[in-house]
Design a protein around this motif. Structure first.
Motif, PDB file in Angstrom:
ATOM      1  N   LEU A   1      78.829  65.819  30.493  1.00 44.46           N
ATOM      2  CA  LEU A   1      79.517  64.675  31.074  1.00 44.46           C
ATOM      3  C   LEU A   1      78.791  63.423  30.609  1.00 44.46           C
ATOM      4  O   LEU A   1      77.560  63.346  30.676  1.00 44.46           O
ATOM      5  CB  LEU A   1      79.474  64.774  32.596  1.00 44.46           C
ATOM      6  N   ALA A   2      79.537  62.442  30.101  1.00 46.30           N
ATOM      7  CA  ALA A   2      78.937  61.202  29.611  1.00 46.30           C
ATOM      8  C   ALA A   2      79.556  60.025  30.340  1.00 46.30           C
ATOM      9  O   ALA A   2      80.785  59.900  30.391  1.00 46.30           O
ATOM     10  CB  ALA A   2      79.152  61.064  28.101  1.00 46.30           C
ATOM     11  N   ALA A   3      78.715  59.157  30.900  1.00 44.23           N
ATOM     12  CA  ALA A   3      79.240  58.028  31.667  1.00 44.23           C
ATOM     13  C   ALA A   3      78.233  56.895  31.707  1.00 44.23           C
ATOM     14  O   ALA A   3      77.016  57.111  31.661  1.00 44.23           O
ATOM     15  CB  ALA A   3      79.568  58.469  33.092  1.00 44.23           C
ATOM     16  N   CYS A   4      78.759  55.678  31.785  1.00 44.98           N
ATOM     17  CA  CYS A   4      77.944  54.501  32.052  1.00 44.98           C
ATOM     18  C   CYS A   4      78.016  54.196  33.542  1.00 44.98           C
ATOM     19  O   CYS A   4      79.080  54.327  34.154  1.00 44.98           O
ATOM     20  CB  CYS A   4      78.449  53.285  31.266  1.00 44.98           C
ATOM     21  N   VAL A   5      76.913  53.781  34.134  1.00 43.64           N
ATOM     22  CA  VAL A   5      76.884  53.478  35.560  1.00 43.64           C
ATOM     23  C   VAL A   5      77.648  52.187  35.836  1.00 43.64           C
ATOM     24  O   VAL A   5      77.995  51.430  34.925  1.00 43.64           O
ATOM     25  CB  VAL A   5      75.437  53.350  36.072  1.00 43.64           C
ATOM     26  N   ALA A   6      77.913  51.941  37.107  1.00 39.57           N
ATOM     27  CA  ALA A   6      78.680  50.771  37.527  1.00 39.57           C
ATOM     28  C   ALA A   6      78.071  49.490  36.963  1.00 39.57           C
ATOM     29  O   ALA A   6      76.863  49.267  37.053  1.00 39.57           O
ATOM     30  CB  ALA A   6      78.737  50.703  39.051  1.00 39.57           C
ATOM     31  N   GLY A   7      78.916  48.669  36.368  1.00 36.33           N
ATOM     32  CA  GLY A   7      78.483  47.402  35.805  1.00 36.33           C
ATOM     33  C   GLY A   7      78.096  47.443  34.346  1.00 36.33           C
ATOM     34  O   GLY A   7      77.963  46.398  33.701  1.00 36.33           O
ATOM     35  N   ASP A   8      77.922  48.637  33.799  1.00 38.76           N
ATOM     36  CA  ASP A   8      77.528  48.762  32.392  1.00 38.76           C
ATOM     37  C   ASP A   8      78.777  48.954  31.537  1.00 38.76           C
ATOM     38  O   ASP A   8      79.468  49.971  31.646  1.00 38.76           O
ATOM     39  CB  ASP A   8      76.575  49.941  32.209  1.00 38.76           C
TER      40      ASP A   8
ATOM     41  N   ASP B   1      79.818  62.224  20.809  1.00 35.86           N
ATOM     42  CA  ASP B   1      80.522  62.748  19.639  1.00 35.86           C
ATOM     43  C   ASP B   1      79.631  63.661  18.806  1.00 35.86           C
ATOM     44  O   ASP B   1      80.074  64.717  18.324  1.00 35.86           O
ATOM     45  CB  ASP B   1      81.029  61.584  18.777  1.00 35.86           C
ATOM     46  N   PHE B   2      78.367  63.266  18.627  1.00 39.27           N
ATOM     47  CA  PHE B   2      77.449  64.105  17.859  1.00 39.27           C
ATOM     48  C   PHE B   2      77.255  65.463  18.533  1.00 39.27           C
ATOM     49  O   PHE B   2      77.187  66.503  17.865  1.00 39.27           O
ATOM     50  CB  PHE B   2      76.096  63.409  17.691  1.00 39.27           C
ATOM     51  N   LEU B   3      77.162  65.463  19.844  1.00 37.91           N
ATOM     52  CA  LEU B   3      76.987  66.732  20.558  1.00 37.91           C
ATOM     53  C   LEU B   3      78.280  67.542  20.557  1.00 37.91           C
ATOM     54  O   LEU B   3      78.238  68.779  20.541  1.00 37.91           O
ATOM     55  CB  LEU B   3      76.510  66.465  21.988  1.00 37.91           C
ATOM     56  N   GLU B   4      79.425  66.862  20.551  1.00 35.53           N
ATOM     57  CA  GLU B   4      80.679  67.592  20.426  1.00 35.53           C
ATOM     58  C   GLU B   4      80.743  68.299  19.079  1.00 35.53           C
ATOM     59  O   GLU B   4      81.243  69.427  18.975  1.00 35.53           O
ATOM     60  CB  GLU B   4      81.864  66.648  20.599  1.00 35.53           C
ATOM     61  N   TYR B   5      80.222  67.658  18.053  1.00 37.04           N
ATOM     62  CA  TYR B   5      80.149  68.277  16.731  1.00 37.04           C
ATOM     63  C   TYR B   5      79.276  69.528  16.773  1.00 37.04           C
ATOM     64  O   TYR B   5      79.504  70.493  16.020  1.00 37.04           O
ATOM     65  CB  TYR B   5      79.584  67.269  15.728  1.00 37.04           C
ATOM     66  N   GLU B   6      78.256  69.521  17.664  1.00 37.71           N
ATOM     67  CA  GLU B   6      77.361  70.668  17.809  1.00 37.71           C
ATOM     68  C   GLU B   6      77.971  71.764  18.673  1.00 37.71           C
ATOM     69  O   GLU B   6      77.306  72.773  18.935  1.00 37.71           O
ATOM     70  CB  GLU B   6      76.039  70.219  18.415  1.00 37.71           C
ATOM     71  N   GLY B   7      79.201  71.573  19.145  1.00 35.99           N
ATOM     72  CA  GLY B   7      79.889  72.621  19.885  1.00 35.99           C
ATOM     73  C   GLY B   7      80.047  72.385  21.368  1.00 35.99           C
ATOM     74  O   GLY B   7      80.617  73.223  22.076  1.00 35.99           O
ATOM     75  N   TRP B   8      79.552  71.265  21.873  1.00 37.52           N
ATOM     76  CA  TRP B   8      79.645  70.988  23.300  1.00 37.52           C
ATOM     77  C   TRP B   8      81.073  70.586  23.678  1.00 37.52           C
ATOM     78  O   TRP B   8      81.765  69.896  22.917  1.00 37.52           O
ATOM     79  CB  TRP B   8      78.699  69.858  23.681  1.00 37.52           C
ATOM     80  N   ASN B   9      81.503  71.010  24.870  1.00 37.69           N
ATOM     81  CA  ASN B   9      82.726  70.492  25.457  1.00 37.69           C
ATOM     82  C   ASN B   9      82.375  69.203  26.198  1.00 37.69           C
ATOM     83  O   ASN B   9      81.424  69.176  26.993  1.00 37.69           O
ATOM     84  CB  ASN B   9      83.330  71.504  26.431  1.00 37.69           C
ATOM     85  N   VAL B  10      83.119  68.151  25.932  1.00 35.65           N
ATOM     86  CA  VAL B  10      82.736  66.814  26.395  1.00 35.65           C
ATOM     87  C   VAL B  10      83.759  66.261  27.385  1.00 35.65           C
ATOM     88  O   VAL B  10      84.963  66.265  27.124  1.00 35.65           O
ATOM     89  CB  VAL B  10      82.597  65.839  25.206  1.00 35.65           C
ATOM     90  N   SER B  11      83.241  65.759  28.508  1.00 36.75           N
ATOM     91  CA  SER B  11      84.031  64.947  29.427  1.00 36.75           C
ATOM     92  C   SER B  11      83.445  63.544  29.368  1.00 36.75           C
ATOM     93  O   SER B  11      82.322  63.311  29.843  1.00 36.75           O
ATOM     94  CB  SER B  11      83.963  65.484  30.858  1.00 36.75           C
ATOM     95  N   TYR B  12      84.186  62.628  28.760  1.00 39.33           N
ATOM     96  CA  TYR B  12      83.677  61.274  28.539  1.00 39.33           C
ATOM     97  C   TYR B  12      84.364  60.314  29.503  1.00 39.33           C
ATOM     98  O   TYR B  12      85.587  60.170  29.478  1.00 39.33           O
ATOM     99  CB  TYR B  12      83.922  60.856  27.088  1.00 39.33           C
ATOM    100  N   LEU B  13      83.586  59.666  30.363  1.00 38.16           N
ATOM    101  CA  LEU B  13      84.142  58.777  31.378  1.00 38.16           C
ATOM    102  C   LEU B  13      84.115  57.316  30.973  1.00 38.16           C
ATOM    103  O   LEU B  13      84.865  56.512  31.520  1.00 38.16           O
ATOM    104  CB  LEU B  13      83.380  58.956  32.706  1.00 38.16           C
ATOM    105  N   GLY B  14      83.231  56.939  30.063  1.00 38.48           N
ATOM    106  CA  GLY B  14      83.221  55.569  29.569  1.00 38.48           C
ATOM    107  C   GLY B  14      82.477  54.604  30.464  1.00 38.48           C
ATOM    108  O   GLY B  14      81.495  54.951  31.126  1.00 38.48           O
ATOM    109  N   ALA B  15      82.985  53.367  30.519  1.00 39.62           N
ATOM    110  CA  ALA B  15      82.260  52.254  31.125  1.00 39.62           C
ATOM    111  C   ALA B  15      82.328  52.243  32.644  1.00 39.62           C
ATOM    112  O   ALA B  15      83.273  52.742  33.255  1.00 39.62           O
ATOM    113  CB  ALA B  15      82.808  50.936  30.586  1.00 39.62           C
TER     114      ALA B  15
END
Length: 368
Positions: free
Chosen positions: A231-238, A249-263
């Motif tokens: 899980l990838a996320a920026c904390v509140a305000g970032d 993305d680099f870790l997804e290339y390594e085979g990880w399933n990614v949940s990307y939450l963003g800003a």
């Protein structure tokens, strides 16, 4: 007598509570209009607002026992306004906190202020080209220049097509990230800091790069999955997401399933999703010093929840590069300064040969 940790919390809280008064006193020391005066004349209180940010960074540095956080903040000020101006502002802040804080609280603040004053007053060390810059090929360097030139000309379609064509012709998208997008965005930041381009132009370039990275997603998803979930996320305000997206993305290339939450994601939302999805790894970054306490709060909440105690936490961002012990102080499992280094750190954290009874590994990346 209160412990040092309690004293730090009290000092930080005092600064948080008195930002307006302290900023007004500091601007008076600099001979600038106060926020109330500026409001009465219809003039935007730019300087008081800037000093509030300095005081907020000071409070966080005291709270986290990390003068490097305040140094990182004031180094940016020095780059934009010059070292002399930054030192004058620190001196004004020193007078303000001397007036408003208790003796013990002031002693903590003075320690941070003195350390940063000495750092900014020192003779600058000539920059040494990094390994990545030395190894960058002429072709990718030319691509970075061409991409940036098109963005600054507001030709997003041509800029994106330039790099999409390279990927379609077999250039590794990871090389495009590291040797084209990163240096181009770094130069965009430099141009904005120097006043060469406007905020609108900086936003245009960043949005174009984010859009291009979204189009590169299929290249990172072609590799076999490894059964792990992050899980990838920026904390509140970032709002600075590009670096975090690159690592994901680099870790997804390594085979990880990614949940990307963003800003700017609320802490409780991050913790809840980590529990619901049973993730193995959390990626989080602090683009500014004042985001670090929020990251510490996030890690603490994960450790307290039985459903997320197992989640490893990898952090990154400029404050952690300034203070290489900071990631440990917030309870993270490791830190990395680039997407490439993050892959190596994560591999060490999730070594399949480790037994379940082994102690939690410690990992870090030192490349600057």
């Amino acid at each position: 007598m209160p412990t040092t940790d309690v004293l730090r919390e009290h000092a930080a809280q005092r600064l948080y509570q008195e930002l307006d008064a302290l900023a007004d006193y500091a601007v008076n020391q600099l001979g600038l209009p106060s926020s109330s005066t500026a409001a009465g004349t219809g003039t935007a209180p730019t300087n008081p607002e800037q000093l509030k940010q300095h005081l907020l960074a000071l409070a966080n540095a005291i709270l986290m026992d990390s003068p490097a956080l305040f140094e990182a903040h004031m180094s940016q000020v020095s780059e934009q306004a010059g070292a002399e101006s930054a030192l004058e502002q620190i001196a004004a802040i020193r007078k303000a906190v001397l007036l408003r804080l208790s003796v013990g609280q002031y002693a903590l603040a003075a320690t941070v202020l003195s350390a940063v004053t000495n750092s900014l007053s020192a003779d600058p060390t000539p920059a040494v080209p990094g390994k990545e810059s030395a190894a960058r090929t002429d072709e990718l360097s030319a691509l970075a220049s061409g991409y940036l030139k098109l963005l600054l000309a507001a030709d997003r379609p041509a800029a994106q097509r330039l790099l999409l064509d390279e990927a379609e012709n077999g250039v590794d998208v990871r090389d495009i990230y590291l040797d084209v997008l990163q240096p181009a965005q770094r130069e965009v930041g430099n141009l904005w800091h120097s006043g060469t381009i406007s905020v609108a132009q900086e936003h245009y370039c960043t949005a174009a790069t984010a859009s291009l990275m979204a189009q590169f997603q299929p290249y990172f998803q072609r590799t076999p999955r490894n059964g792990r979930h992050l899980l990838a996320a920026c904390v509140a305000g970032d709002l600075h997401t590009l670096g975090l997206q690159m690592v994901a993305d680099f870790l997804e290339y390594e085979g990880w399933n990614v949940s990307y939450l963003g800003a700017s994601t609320p802490l409780e939302s991050i913790r809840a999703m980590a529990a619901e999805q049973g993730v193995d790894l959390l990626l989080a970054a602090a683009s500014m010093p004042h985001h670090v306490p929020l990251l510490r709060e996030l890690v603490t909440s994960l450790r307290r929840d039985a459903a997320t105690q197992h989640v490893r936490v990898l952090v990154g961002g400029r404050p952690f590069a300034r203070d290489e012990a900071l990631w440990e102080s917030i309870g993270a499992d490791g830190w990395a300064s680039s997407a490439k280094e993050a892959v190596a750190v994560v591999q060490s954290l999730f070594n399949d040969d480790q037994s379940a009874t082994q102690a939690k590994p410690i990992a870090r990346a030192h490349v600057r």
